[in-house]
Design a protein around this motif. Sequence first.
Motif, PDB file in Angstrom:
ATOM      1  N   ARG A   1       5.797  11.122   0.802  1.00  0.00           N
ATOM      2  CA  ARG A   1       4.825  10.059   0.170  1.00  0.00           C
ATOM      3  C   ARG A   1       4.186   9.408   1.573  1.00  0.00           C
ATOM      4  N   ALA A   2       3.346   9.741   1.952  1.00  0.00           N
ATOM      5  CA  ALA A   2       2.806   9.168   3.691  1.00  0.00           C
ATOM      6  C   ALA A   2       2.592   8.281   4.365  1.00  0.00           C
ATOM      7  N   VAL A   3       2.686   7.334   2.771  1.00  0.00           N
ATOM      8  CA  VAL A   3       2.882   5.353   2.786  1.00  0.00           C
ATOM      9  C   VAL A   3       3.200   5.070   2.289  1.00  0.00           C
ATOM     10  N   ASP A   4       3.807   3.853   2.568  1.00  0.00           N
ATOM     11  CA  ASP A   4       5.498   4.150   1.767  1.00  0.00           C
ATOM     12  C   ASP A   4       5.389   2.402   1.943  1.00  0.00           C
ATOM     13  N   ASP A   5       5.104   1.628   0.441  1.00  0.00           N
ATOM     14  CA  ASP A   5       5.175   0.415   0.623  1.00  0.00           C
ATOM     15  C   ASP A   5       4.908  -0.373   1.716  1.00  0.00           C
ATOM     16  N   VAL A   6       3.393  -0.076   2.608  1.00  0.00           N
ATOM     17  CA  VAL A   6       3.300  -1.022   3.773  1.00  0.00           C
ATOM     18  C   VAL A   6       2.026  -2.196   3.252  1.00  0.00           C
ATOM     19  N   SER A   7       2.600  -3.737   4.067  1.00  0.00           N
ATOM     20  CA  SER A   7       2.215  -4.438   4.141  1.00  0.00           C
ATOM     21  C   SER A   7       1.933  -5.520   5.075  1.00  0.00           C
ATOM     22  N   PHE A   8       0.438  -5.763   5.431  1.00  0.00           N
ATOM     23  CA  PHE A   8       0.662  -6.417   6.581  1.00  0.00           C
ATOM     24  C   PHE A   8      -0.836  -7.630   6.063  1.00  0.00           C
ATOM     25  N   THR A   9      -1.030  -8.404   7.296  1.00  0.00           N
ATOM     26  CA  THR A   9      -2.314  -8.987   7.219  1.00  0.00           C
ATOM     27  C   THR A   9      -3.008  -9.435   8.581  1.00  0.00           C
ATOM     28  N   THR A  10      -4.028  -9.242   8.549  1.00  0.00           N
ATOM     29  CA  THR A  10      -5.356  -9.875  10.447  1.00  0.00           C
ATOM     30  C   THR A  10      -5.530 -11.247   9.711  1.00  0.00           C
ATOM     31  N   LYS A  11      -5.329 -11.365  11.294  1.00  0.00           N
ATOM     32  CA  LYS A  11      -6.274 -13.055  10.853  1.00  0.00           C
ATOM     33  C   LYS A  11      -7.901 -12.420  11.187  1.00  0.00           C
TER      34      LYS A  11
ATOM     35  N   LEU B   1       1.291  -1.259  -0.040  1.00  0.00           N
ATOM     36  CA  LEU B   1       0.039   0.010   0.302  1.00  0.00           C
ATOM     37  C   LEU B   1       0.752   1.202   0.255  1.00  0.00           C
ATOM     38  N   THR B   2       0.814   2.656  -0.817  1.00  0.00           N
ATOM     39  CA  THR B   2       1.424   3.120  -0.881  1.00  0.00           C
ATOM     40  C   THR B   2       0.190   4.697  -1.476  1.00  0.00           C
ATOM     41  N   LYS B   3       0.516   6.021  -0.835  1.00  0.00           N
ATOM     42  CA  LYS B   3       0.369   7.146  -0.362  1.00  0.00           C
ATOM     43  C   LYS B   3       0.797   7.756  -0.544  1.00  0.00           C
ATOM     44  N   ASN B   4       0.933   9.332  -1.773  1.00  0.00           N
ATOM     45  CA  ASN B   4       1.300   9.714  -2.010  1.00  0.00           C
ATOM     46  C   ASN B   4       0.360  11.012  -1.932  1.00  0.00           C
ATOM     47  N   TRP B   5       0.739  12.426  -1.125  1.00  0.00           N
ATOM     48  CA  TRP B   5       0.215  13.869  -1.670  1.00  0.00           C
ATOM     49  C   TRP B   5       1.513  14.308  -2.712  1.00  0.00           C
ATOM     50  N   GLY B   6       1.185  14.466  -3.178  1.00  0.00           N
ATOM     51  CA  GLY B   6       1.765  15.483  -4.826  1.00  0.00           C
ATOM     52  C   GLY B   6       3.239  14.417  -4.919  1.00  0.00           C
ATOM     53  N   GLU B   7       4.262  15.432  -3.729  1.00  0.00           N
ATOM     54  CA  GLU B   7       5.332  15.145  -4.159  1.00  0.00           C
ATOM     55  C   GLU B   7       6.171  13.706  -2.990  1.00  0.00           C
TER      56      GLU B   7
ATOM     57  N   SER C   1      -0.572   3.044  -5.029  1.00  0.00           N
ATOM     58  CA  SER C   1      -0.511   1.967  -5.353  1.00  0.00           C
ATOM     59  C   SER C   1      -1.015   1.010  -4.348  1.00  0.00           C
ATOM     60  N   GLY C   2      -1.303  -0.516  -4.897  1.00  0.00           N
ATOM     61  CA  GLY C   2      -1.216  -1.283  -3.528  1.00  0.00           C
ATOM     62  C   GLY C   2      -2.654  -2.606  -3.748  1.00  0.00           C
ATOM     63  N   ARG C   3      -2.465  -2.932  -3.094  1.00  0.00           N
ATOM     64  CA  ARG C   3      -4.283  -3.763  -3.904  1.00  0.00           C
ATOM     65  C   ARG C   3      -5.150  -3.924  -1.650  1.00  0.00           C
ATOM     66  N   ILE C   4      -5.591  -4.044  -1.442  1.00  0.00           N
ATOM     67  CA  ILE C   4      -6.892  -4.752  -0.037  1.00  0.00           C
ATOM     68  C   ILE C   4      -7.696  -5.200  -0.541  1.00  0.00           C
ATOM     69  N   SER C   5      -7.731  -6.480   0.741  1.00  0.00           N
ATOM     70  CA  SER C   5      -8.497  -7.196   0.617  1.00  0.00           C
ATOM     71  C   SER C   5      -9.028  -7.718   1.845  1.00  0.00           C
ATOM     72  N   ILE C   6     -10.857  -7.734   1.835  1.00  0.00           N
ATOM     73  CA  ILE C   6     -11.338  -7.808   3.161  1.00  0.00           C
ATOM     74  C   ILE C   6     -11.767  -9.088   3.332  1.00  0.00           C
ATOM     75  N   GLY C   7     -11.597  -9.709   3.989  1.00  0.00           N
ATOM     76  CA  GLY C   7     -12.308 -11.396   3.891  1.00  0.00           C
ATOM     77  C   GLY C   7     -11.490 -11.993   2.430  1.00  0.00           C
ATOM     78  N   SER C   8     -12.301 -12.467   1.697  1.00  0.00           N
ATOM     79  CA  SER C   8     -11.619 -12.805   0.339  1.00  0.00           C
ATOM     80  C   SER C   8     -11.764 -12.600  -1.130  1.00  0.00           C
ATOM     81  N   GLU C   9     -12.259 -10.687  -0.581  1.00  0.00           N
ATOM     82  CA  GLU C   9     -12.673 -10.044  -1.679  1.00  0.00           C
ATOM     83  C   GLU C   9     -11.795  -9.101  -2.296  1.00  0.00           C
ATOM     84  N   ASP C  10     -11.330  -8.769  -2.828  1.00  0.00           N
ATOM     85  CA  ASP C  10     -10.231  -7.443  -3.330  1.00  0.00           C
ATOM     86  C   ASP C  10     -11.200  -6.322  -3.241  1.00  0.00           C
ATOM     87  N   VAL C  11     -11.286  -5.075  -2.112  1.00  0.00           N
ATOM     88  CA  VAL C  11     -12.455  -3.935  -1.580  1.00  0.00           C
ATOM     89  C   VAL C  11     -11.361  -2.853  -2.990  1.00  0.00           C
TER      90      VAL C  11
END
Length: 360
Positions: free
Chosen positions: A17-27, A9-15, A57-67
Motif C-alpha cells: 500500500r503506497a498511499v493509505d487513506d490520505v485525505s486533505f483539502t487545499t484552498k 485516497l488509497t493506492k495499492n501496488w499488489g500487496e 479507492s477514494g475520491r479526487i475533486s478539483i473545484g466543484s468537479e469530481d475528476v
Amino acid sequence: MTGISIENLTKNWGEFRAVDDVSFTTKENQFVALLGPSGCGKSTTLRLIAGLDTISSGRISIGSEDVTHRPPAKRNLSMVFQSYALFPHLTAAENILFGLSVRGVPKAEQQTRLKRTADILGLGHLLDRRPSQMSGGQQQRVALGRALISETPVCLLDEPLSNLDAKLRAGMRAEIRALQKRLGITMIYVTHDQTEAMSMADKVILMNGGKIEQAGTPAELYEKPASVFVAEFIGTPPMNVLKTVKGANGAVIAGGNVTLTKATAAGLQFGIRPEHIKLVDKGEKAIVQASEFLGADTILTCRIGDQTLLVRMGGRPGLKDGSVVQLGWEPGAMHFFDQSSGWRRDDVAPSNSALFSAIS
Ligand code: ATP
C-alpha cells in the motif's frame, strides 16, 4: 473555485500500500507542499491527482468537479516533472508551445500566450535555444513555462528543483512562489526537502509510510510537531528528542538531574530544539563533545549521560571540546512525546524548575 479535495485516497501496488487513506483539502490559490522521506508515497499521491496512475479507492475533486475517473487531459491541470522532460530537438519556444499546438490552439493565441509566459519567466532571449544550450535553471524555467502557458488553475510539481545546485535552487524557490501568488494558481509541490517546503508553502502535508503524519502551516509543524517523526523531520538541525527516566520529583533526562515535568508517567520522550537551548549559570550539566562553526552560528554537540544533543549558539562561543556547560530553556520550548507510539503528549505540563533563572 479551484481548491482540491482528496478523500480517503488509497493506492495499492499488489500487496504493497503506497498511499493509505490520505485525505486533505487545499484552498483556491494555495501553495501546498507534499513533504516526506523517499518512498513515503508523495509522488504517487501527485500522480493519482494528475490521473497518471489509477487509484485503488477514494475520491479526487478539483473545484466543484469530481475528476476521480477522468483522464489527465480532462482534469484542467498542468504538471512539472523533476526531469523537466523537455524535447531535446525542439527550441525553448517550441517546447513551451508543444501542448497548445497539440490541442489546436490558434497560432495567434499561441504567440500572445508565449510572449506573456516568456516575459513572466524572463525567457525572452532564450526562446530560440535548444535544451542543450541552456543551464539547468533555464531549462527548469522552460518546463515551468510549458505548464504555465496552459493557463490551468491547478499546477502539480514533482521535485522540480532537485537537479539544480543550492544557489540556483534558492533563487528558483522564490521565483516559483512569487509566480504562484501573482498568477493565483493552486500549486501542489512534492519535495523531500523540508527547507523548500517550509519556505514556500502555505500548508505542508508531511507523509510517512503512505499516511499523513501531520498537515498544517509551516509554523504549526515547527512549533507543535504531532510526533517524534515530525519533530525530527522539520528544522535544521532537527529537534533533540531524548529518553527520560523517573527522578526524585518527576521525569528527568536519562543521565540528567533537572526535573522536566512533575508527571511521573514512565515512557516519556523529551523534545527541545537546538536553537531554544541557552548556556545558563545553573541548569542541566552537559559535556561539549564537538563544535561546528557555520559562520553566523555554531552547532555544539553535547552529551548528557549517554545521550547526545545539539545546541545552536550565535557566533563563535569558543568552547573547547570536553568543556562542561550548563544548559537551560524556557518551559514553553519543551515538548513531550509518548515513548512507544511517538505521538505528542499535550497533557504533560512542563515543570517550572526547568525555567532557569539565569538565562543568558
Ligand atoms: P521519492 O522521493 O523517492 O520519489 P516518494 O515519496 O515520492 O519517494 P513514491 O514514488 O510515491 O514515493 O513511492 C511510494 C512507494 O510506492 C515506494 O515504496 C515505491 O517503491 C512504490 N512504488 C511506486 N511506484 C510503483 C510502481 N509502479 N510499482 C510498484 N511500486 C511502486
